[in-house]
Motif scaffolding. Structure first.
Motif, PDB file in Angstrom:
ATOM      1  N   GLN A 156      10.701   8.200   0.751  1.00 58.52           N
ATOM      2  CA  GLN A 156      11.140   9.119   1.809  1.00 58.52           C
ATOM      3  C   GLN A 156      10.599   8.612   3.143  1.00 58.52           C
ATOM      4  N   PRO A 157      11.403   7.867   3.897  1.00 55.46           N
ATOM      5  CA  PRO A 157      10.906   7.228   5.124  1.00 55.46           C
ATOM      6  C   PRO A 157      10.285   8.196   6.132  1.00 55.46           C
ATOM      7  N   GLN A 158      10.722   9.467   6.143  1.00 51.36           N
ATOM      8  CA  GLN A 158      10.194  10.425   7.118  1.00 51.36           C
ATOM      9  C   GLN A 158       8.853  11.037   6.701  1.00 51.36           C
ATOM     10  N   ALA A 159       8.467  10.848   5.464  1.00 45.54           N
ATOM     11  CA  ALA A 159       7.254  11.508   4.964  1.00 45.54           C
ATOM     12  C   ALA A 159       5.997  10.789   5.432  1.00 45.54           C
ATOM     13  N   SER A 160       4.894  11.525   5.468  1.00 46.37           N
ATOM     14  CA  SER A 160       3.583  10.924   5.741  1.00 46.37           C
ATOM     15  C   SER A 160       2.858  10.742   4.404  1.00 46.37           C
ATOM     16  N   GLY A 161       2.170   9.610   4.245  1.00 47.46           N
ATOM     17  CA  GLY A 161       1.543   9.289   2.968  1.00 47.46           C
ATOM     18  C   GLY A 161       0.047   9.548   2.947  1.00 47.46           C
ATOM     19  N   TYR A 162      -0.456   9.955   1.775  1.00 51.54           N
ATOM     20  CA  TYR A 162      -1.880  10.271   1.612  1.00 51.54           C
ATOM     21  C   TYR A 162      -2.403   9.675   0.309  1.00 51.54           C
ATOM     22  N   PRO A 196       0.829  -1.206   0.000  1.00 57.01           N
ATOM     23  CA  PRO A 196       0.000   0.000   0.000  1.00 57.01           C
ATOM     24  C   PRO A 196       0.866   1.259   0.000  1.00 57.01           C
ATOM     25  N   PRO A 197       0.253   2.419  -0.264  1.00 59.05           N
ATOM     26  CA  PRO A 197       1.008   3.679  -0.300  1.00 59.05           C
ATOM     27  C   PRO A 197       1.830   3.954   0.957  1.00 59.05           C
ATOM     28  N   GLN A 198       1.317   3.577   2.127  1.00 64.36           N
ATOM     29  CA  GLN A 198       2.080   3.838   3.354  1.00 64.36           C
ATOM     30  C   GLN A 198       3.423   3.119   3.309  1.00 64.36           C
ATOM     31  N   GLU A 199       3.421   1.919   2.747  1.00 63.78           N
ATOM     32  CA  GLU A 199       4.659   1.150   2.631  1.00 63.78           C
ATOM     33  C   GLU A 199       5.551   1.717   1.525  1.00 63.78           C
ATOM     34  N   LEU A 200       4.924   2.112   0.411  1.00 64.41           N
ATOM     35  CA  LEU A 200       5.690   2.666  -0.708  1.00 64.41           C
ATOM     36  C   LEU A 200       6.312   4.014  -0.343  1.00 64.41           C
ATOM     37  N   THR A 201       5.670   4.752   0.554  1.00 63.54           N
ATOM     38  CA  THR A 201       6.242   6.027   1.001  1.00 63.54           C
ATOM     39  C   THR A 201       7.627   5.810   1.590  1.00 63.54           C
ATOM     40  N   LYS A 202       7.811   4.682   2.257  1.00 66.17           N
ATOM     41  CA  LYS A 202       9.120   4.384   2.867  1.00 66.17           C
ATOM     42  C   LYS A 202      10.196   4.189   1.804  1.00 66.17           C
ATOM     43  N   ILE A 239      -8.044  16.306   3.559  1.00 70.87           N
ATOM     44  CA  ILE A 239      -8.318  14.873   3.712  1.00 70.87           C
ATOM     45  C   ILE A 239      -8.415  14.515   5.195  1.00 70.87           C
ATOM     46  N   THR A 240      -7.450  14.980   5.979  1.00 70.32           N
ATOM     47  CA  THR A 240      -7.446  14.696   7.419  1.00 70.32           C
ATOM     48  C   THR A 240      -8.692  15.234   8.093  1.00 70.32           C
ATOM     49  N   HIS A 241      -9.117  16.444   7.701  1.00 72.98           N
ATOM     50  CA  HIS A 241     -10.319  17.049   8.288  1.00 72.98           C
ATOM     51  C   HIS A 241     -11.564  16.236   7.933  1.00 72.98           C
ATOM     52  N   GLN A 300       7.439  17.232   3.271  1.00 76.31           N
ATOM     53  CA  GLN A 300       7.452  15.828   3.689  1.00 76.31           C
ATOM     54  C   GLN A 300       6.070  15.175   3.661  1.00 76.31           C
ATOM     55  N   GLN A 301       5.319  15.463   2.603  1.00 72.98           N
ATOM     56  CA  GLN A 301       4.046  14.781   2.399  1.00 72.98           C
ATOM     57  C   GLN A 301       4.118  13.997   1.092  1.00 72.98           C
ATOM     58  N   ALA A 302       3.887  12.700   1.177  1.00 72.60           N
ATOM     59  CA  ALA A 302       3.872  11.850  -0.015  1.00 72.60           C
ATOM     60  C   ALA A 302       2.428  11.705  -0.480  1.00 72.60           C
ATOM     61  N   VAL A 303       2.172  12.080  -1.730  1.00 70.43           N
ATOM     62  CA  VAL A 303       0.806  12.020  -2.271  1.00 70.43           C
ATOM     63  C   VAL A 303       0.774  10.945  -3.352  1.00 70.43           C
ATOM     64  N   TRP A 304      -0.307  10.144  -3.325  1.00 73.26           N
ATOM     65  CA  TRP A 304      -0.367   8.923  -4.128  1.00 73.26           C
ATOM     66  C   TRP A 304      -1.637   8.824  -4.956  1.00 73.26           C
TER      67      TRP A 304
END
Length: 265
Positions: free
Chosen positions: A45-51, A36-42, A67-69, A98-102
């Motif tokens: 960029q391991p420090q980034a948060s994925g969306y 999934p994207p959360q894994e691919l974000t690593k 999205i978070t809201h 540091q935001q990974a968008v997918w």
């Protein structure tokens, strides 16, 4: 000329574009299925948060904050609950670092967009329906509203089905062509575009059909916004014709996807 490079992660191949070389990014292949994207974000960029979003073939582009809201407040445009909840949309635009968008795609066009000055990015899922609704210009406009300038935008259009093999109805071709044609009648839209040099619509031997190059339509939409051709790169791969790397719904009739993502700076 923009170059495309194959990279590997633990032996698995993914594609990058020189136009976006200063940004961690990748057009991932079917070899990454199940990740999934959360894994691919690593990978990027391991420090980034994925969306990511629940893609609905529209032209809604959201920021990670939106999205978070929406996930926190719920509503008709949120599917599922808890950790599996997803917001409806087909593009994500970030101007925070540091935001990974997918985005996920099979034959549809994945577009990764970056501002080389501000570090803002966007990821867009541009199928024919989203392209008809100008989702890539909508995403670029969101970046412009956040302070980007047109001249700083770079766009890489990833692997997607090419016009030479993408047969659609005249009505579908006209609905997409309407986004770049001054004509209003469906057949006039298609005829006027077929007559253009480097046309996004090609004739088809079957009556009532045409061949549609969705990526080319996106390029014309961006050029109509004032983006120069050298700011855009198109991957030299067709998902339908490259089964060793990419899923294709047209080829397999199965709903499988590959992911494309980029990290903001």
């Amino acid at each position: 000329m923009h170059t495309w490079h194959w990279r590997t992660w633990q032996g698995l191949p993914y594609l990058t574009c020189s136009l976006l070389e200063s940004f961690p990014h990748g057009f991932f292949t079917q070899q990454f299925v199940g990740k999934p994207p959360q894994e691919l974000t690593k990978v990027l960029q391991p420090q980034a948060s994925g969306y990511r979003l629940k893609q609905v073939h529209g032209n809604i582009v959201l920021t990670p904050e939106e999205i978070t809201h929406k996930l926190a407040t719920g509503g008709d445009d949120v599917d599922g609950d808890g950790d599996t909840a997803l917001v409806h949309g087909d593009g994500i635009a970030s101007n925070m670092s540091q935001q990974a968008v997918w985005v996920a795609s099979a034959d549809c066009t994945p577009a990764l967009i970056a501002d080389v000055n501000t570090g803002a990015v966007a990821a867009v899922h541009a199928g024919w329906r989203g392209t008809a609704k100008k989702i890539v210009p909508v995403a670029i406009s969101r970046l412009l509203a956040q302070g980007s300038k047109l001249g700083d935008i770079r766009v890489a259009l990833g692997p997607a089905i090419t016009g030479e093999v993408y047969q659609v109805s005249i009505e579908t071709a006209a609905e997409v062509g309407d986004s770049i044609s001054p004509e209003t009648h469906p057949h006039k839209i298609v005829t006027s575009l077929v007559e253009q040099a480097n046309s996004p619509i090609l004739p088809d031997p079957e009556a009532g059909k045409a061949r549609l190059d969705v990526r080319r339509v996106n390029v014309i939409q961006m050029e109509n916004m004032g983006i120069a051709p050298e700011q855009i790169a198109i991957a030299p791969y067709c998902t339908f014709q490259t089964p060793e790397y990419f899923f294709s719904y047209r080829r397999e009739r199965e709903k499988k996807v590959q992911w494309s993502g980029i990290v903001s700076k």
